[in-house]
Design a protein around this motif. Structure first.
Motif, PDB file in Angstrom:
ATOM      1  N   LYS A   3       0.833  -1.211   0.000  1.00  0.00           N
ATOM      2  CA  LYS A   3       0.000   0.000   0.000  1.00  0.00           C
ATOM      3  C   LYS A   3       0.863   1.255   0.000  1.00  0.00           C
ATOM      4  N   TYR A   4       2.028   1.213   0.656  1.00  0.00           N
ATOM      5  CA  TYR A   4       2.915   2.370   0.652  1.00  0.00           C
ATOM      6  C   TYR A   4       3.532   2.576  -0.727  1.00  0.00           C
ATOM      7  N   ARG A   5       3.873   1.478  -1.358  1.00  0.00           N
ATOM      8  CA  ARG A   5       4.414   1.554  -2.721  1.00  0.00           C
ATOM      9  C   ARG A   5       3.364   2.159  -3.668  1.00  0.00           C
ATOM     10  N   ASN A   6       2.119   1.691  -3.550  1.00  0.00           N
ATOM     11  CA  ASN A   6       1.042   2.219  -4.394  1.00  0.00           C
ATOM     12  C   ASN A   6       0.777   3.689  -4.105  1.00  0.00           C
ATOM     13  N   PHE A   7       0.817   4.050  -2.832  1.00  0.00           N
ATOM     14  CA  PHE A   7       0.627   5.449  -2.442  1.00  0.00           C
ATOM     15  C   PHE A   7       1.672   6.338  -3.111  1.00  0.00           C
ATOM     16  N   LEU A   8       2.930   5.971  -2.997  1.00  0.00           N
ATOM     17  CA  LEU A   8       4.002   6.769  -3.581  1.00  0.00           C
ATOM     18  C   LEU A   8       3.957   6.753  -5.105  1.00  0.00           C
ATOM     19  N   TYR A   9       3.556   5.631  -5.675  1.00  0.00           N
ATOM     20  CA  TYR A   9       3.449   5.518  -7.128  1.00  0.00           C
ATOM     21  C   TYR A   9       2.388   6.485  -7.657  1.00  0.00           C
ATOM     22  N   ASP A  10       1.303   6.662  -6.901  1.00  0.00           N
ATOM     23  CA  ASP A  10       0.249   7.594  -7.302  1.00  0.00           C
ATOM     24  C   ASP A  10       0.582   9.040  -6.949  1.00  0.00           C
ATOM     25  N   LEU A  11       1.287   9.242  -5.851  1.00  0.00           N
ATOM     26  CA  LEU A  11       1.560  10.594  -5.377  1.00  0.00           C
ATOM     27  C   LEU A  11       2.428  11.399  -6.336  1.00  0.00           C
ATOM     28  N   GLY A  12       3.450  10.787  -6.886  1.00  0.00           N
ATOM     29  CA  GLY A  12       4.355  11.500  -7.791  1.00  0.00           C
ATOM     30  C   GLY A  12       3.626  12.198  -8.934  1.00  0.00           C
TER      31      GLY A  12
END
Length: 69
Positions: A3-12
């Protein structure tokens, strides 16, 4: 962890898109006061993106994994 990876992937890309929108808004400001405000907003987005990029480098995270290449 995923979920953290997905969060950062979307945040950028979200931050990048908002920064580009802020640039467009600044460039089409109706008057100098609005332009100054929007310039500050754009600088804030650029600062945030810079911090994210610096932290990614510190943690050996390639920028393309954050979609910030």
């Amino acid at each position: 962890m995923e979920k953290y990876r997905n969060f950062l992937y979307d945040l950028g890309p979200i931050l990048k898109k908002r920064a580009l929108e802020a640039k467009d808004e600044r460039d089409t400001a109706a008057d100098e006061v609005e332009r100054e405000y929007l310039s500050g907003r754009l600088m804030a987005f650029n600062e945030v993106l810079s911090i994210v990029q610096q932290q990614a480098k510190a943690f050996a995270i390639p920028l393309d994994e954050l979609r910030l290449e």
